[in-house]
Design a protein around this motif. Structure first.
Motif, PDB file in Angstrom:
ATOM      1  N   SER A   2       0.656  -1.389  -0.245  1.00  0.00           N
ATOM      2  CA  SER A   2      -0.075   0.000  -0.060  1.00  0.00           C
ATOM      3  C   SER A   2       0.839   1.310   0.033  1.00  0.00           C
ATOM      4  CB  SER A   2      -0.791   0.172   1.221  1.00  0.00           C
ATOM      5  OG  SER A   2      -0.157   0.489   2.520  1.00  0.00           O
ATOM      6  N   VAL A   4       0.576   3.899   2.232  1.00  0.00           N
ATOM      7  CA  VAL A   4       0.943   3.997   3.333  1.00  0.00           C
ATOM      8  C   VAL A   4       2.162   3.251   3.738  1.00  0.00           C
ATOM      9  CG1 VAL A   4       0.352   3.968   5.991  1.00  0.00           C
ATOM     10  CG2 VAL A   4      -1.439   4.820   4.089  1.00  0.00           C
ATOM     11  N   ILE A  36       1.599  -3.187   8.730  1.00  0.00           N
ATOM     12  CA  ILE A  36       1.513  -2.046   8.025  1.00  0.00           C
ATOM     13  C   ILE A  36       2.435  -1.693   6.798  1.00  0.00           C
ATOM     14  CG2 ILE A  36       1.714   0.718   8.185  1.00  0.00           C
ATOM     15  CD1 ILE A  36       1.180   0.651  11.127  1.00  0.00           C
ATOM     16  N   GLY A  39       0.921  -3.457   3.983  1.00  0.00           N
ATOM     17  CA  GLY A  39      -0.615  -3.264   3.649  1.00  0.00           C
ATOM     18  C   GLY A  39      -1.578  -3.945   4.234  1.00  0.00           C
ATOM     19  N   ARG A  41      -2.430  -3.700   7.622  1.00  0.00           N
ATOM     20  CA  ARG A  41      -2.931  -2.730   8.664  1.00  0.00           C
ATOM     21  C   ARG A  41      -2.857  -1.658   8.188  1.00  0.00           C
ATOM     22  NH1 ARG A  41      -3.552  -4.105  13.989  1.00  0.00           N
ATOM     23  NH2 ARG A  41      -4.048  -1.871  14.199  1.00  0.00           N
ATOM     24  N   TYR A  42      -3.285  -0.570   8.942  1.00  0.00           N
ATOM     25  CA  TYR A  42      -3.087   0.925   8.899  1.00  0.00           C
ATOM     26  C   TYR A  42      -2.917   1.331  10.257  1.00  0.00           C
ATOM     27  CZ  TYR A  42      -5.248   0.537   4.102  1.00  0.00           C
ATOM     28  OH  TYR A  42      -5.207   0.271   3.116  1.00  0.00           O
ATOM     29  N   ILE A  66      -5.538   6.855   3.912  1.00  0.00           N
ATOM     30  CA  ILE A  66      -6.099   5.486   4.657  1.00  0.00           C
ATOM     31  C   ILE A  66      -7.453   5.366   4.323  1.00  0.00           C
ATOM     32  CG2 ILE A  66      -6.821   4.415   6.621  1.00  0.00           C
ATOM     33  CD1 ILE A  66      -4.379   5.779   8.292  1.00  0.00           C
ATOM     34  N   GLU A  69      -7.290   4.339   0.533  1.00  0.00           N
ATOM     35  CA  GLU A  69      -6.897   3.049   0.148  1.00  0.00           C
ATOM     36  C   GLU A  69      -7.998   1.905   0.693  1.00  0.00           C
ATOM     37  OE1 GLU A  69      -2.341   2.928  -0.245  1.00  0.00           O
ATOM     38  OE2 GLU A  69      -2.974   2.402   1.706  1.00  0.00           O
ATOM     39  N   ARG A  70      -8.709   2.269   1.858  1.00  0.00           N
ATOM     40  CA  ARG A  70      -9.634   1.090   2.429  1.00  0.00           C
ATOM     41  C   ARG A  70     -10.650   0.935   1.354  1.00  0.00           C
ATOM     42  NH1 ARG A  70      -9.836   0.106   7.855  1.00  0.00           N
ATOM     43  NH2 ARG A  70      -8.643   1.300   9.333  1.00  0.00           N
ATOM     44  N   SER A 200      -6.449  -7.151   1.161  1.00  0.00           N
ATOM     45  CA  SER A 200      -6.981  -6.709   2.515  1.00  0.00           C
ATOM     46  C   SER A 200      -8.338  -7.044   2.753  1.00  0.00           C
ATOM     47  CB  SER A 200      -6.667  -5.177   2.609  1.00  0.00           C
ATOM     48  OG  SER A 200      -7.227  -4.532   3.923  1.00  0.00           O
TER      49      SER A 200
END
Length: 280
Positions: A2, A4, A36, A39, A41-42, A66, A69-70, A200
């Motif tokens: 991701s 992030v 994280i 990718g 978890r955030y 976030i 991306e979710r 995810s």
């Protein structure tokens, strides 16, 4: 990976620390940082401000990243004011090796066959279909005859996660077989590096992601083409796997012409691969 996660990896790469060492120094849980980066978890809301500062973002920017991306959207398209994260050559090499290993497991091989069967790798390891067609005749919306390739991550013409490579005339000439291989691998680089967390469990909804249209693979990094450059690095690492490339580099006495023929890429792309290795 991701956006992030790639930003966190970029910050850690700059320190030269392992993830476990970085976690200890930052006073964060190793498992959380590991998830994280991948990718999965955030950053928790309770520590959003702390993570935002570490990633050189405002808390509102990290929260927006976030949220985008979710929902499976393309953050580079939705949040153009946020500069792309730097992704190191080492990280991209790891991503390419991971894809090649996944392909080898799928076809029950110890090592990938050479030259790398790019269409099969994209299909088996990335779930990407590849089609070679004249862009003008195909009438791919948003593209033009001057494009080398494009990626529709969420489908086009009945195909889900589709890579298209232009077989028509581009500024008076057609792509060589070697250029077509590079283009296909380059588009896969965009999918693997730039389209967020594809596995995810947090992606509850399905949204259409915008396509990517590309010209010739960028082999020089500038402030304006970092995403294209990263995709080209990925393509070079996939088509010329590190271990096999270094072995053949010695056997062939560093002959660029022989290496290009062996790996079925252009000579300029062989020189690009050497540059990547020397930059490590």
């Amino acid at each position: 990976m991701s956006v992030v996660g790639s930003r966190l990896r970029s910050v850690r790469d700059a320190t030269g620390l392992s993830l476990r060492e970085f976690a200890r120094k930052a006073g964060e849980d190793f498992t959380l940082l590991w998830r994280i980066e991948r990718g999965w978890r955030y950053p928790p809301k309770t520590r959003l401000e702390r993570f935002a500062k570490a990633l050189s973002l405002a808390p509102q920017q990290l929260e927006a990243l976030i949220a985008v991306e979710r929902r499976g959207l393309n953050p580079y398209e939705m949040l153009p004011e946020i500069p792309p994260a730097h992704i190191s050559h080492a990280s991209i090499e790891e991503a390419a090796e991971r894809i090649l290993k996944k392909y080898c497991r799928a076809v029950n091989r110890a090592d990938v066959a050479l030259p790398v069967p790019v269409d099969a790798v994209l299909s088996e390891a990335c779930s990407l279909s590849t089609e070679y067609c004249d862009f003008k005749k195909k009438k791919i919306a948003g593209s033009s005859g001057a494009r080398y390739g494009c990626l529709y991550p969420d489908g086009f013409g009945g195909k889900d996660r589709a890579v298209f490579v232009n077989t028509g005339r581009i500024r008076g000439h057609r792509l060589s077989p070697e250029e077509k291989r590079i283009t296909a691998a380059h588009e896969a680089g965009h999918y693997e590096l730039h389209y967020g967390n594809k596995e995810s469990a947090q992606l509850f909804f399905r949204f259409t992601k915008g396509p990517t249209f590309c010209r010739e693979a960028e082999c020089e990094e500038t402030l304006f083409n970092s995403l294209e450059y990263q995709a080209s690095v990925f393509a070079a690492c996939v088509l010329m796997p590190r271990k096999q490339f270094l072995s053949e580099w010695q056997k062939m006495s560093e002959s660029v012409a022989k290496l290009a023929k062996y790996f079925e890429v252009t000579e300029s792309f062989v020189r690009f691969r050497v540059k990547i290795l020397r930059c490590e």
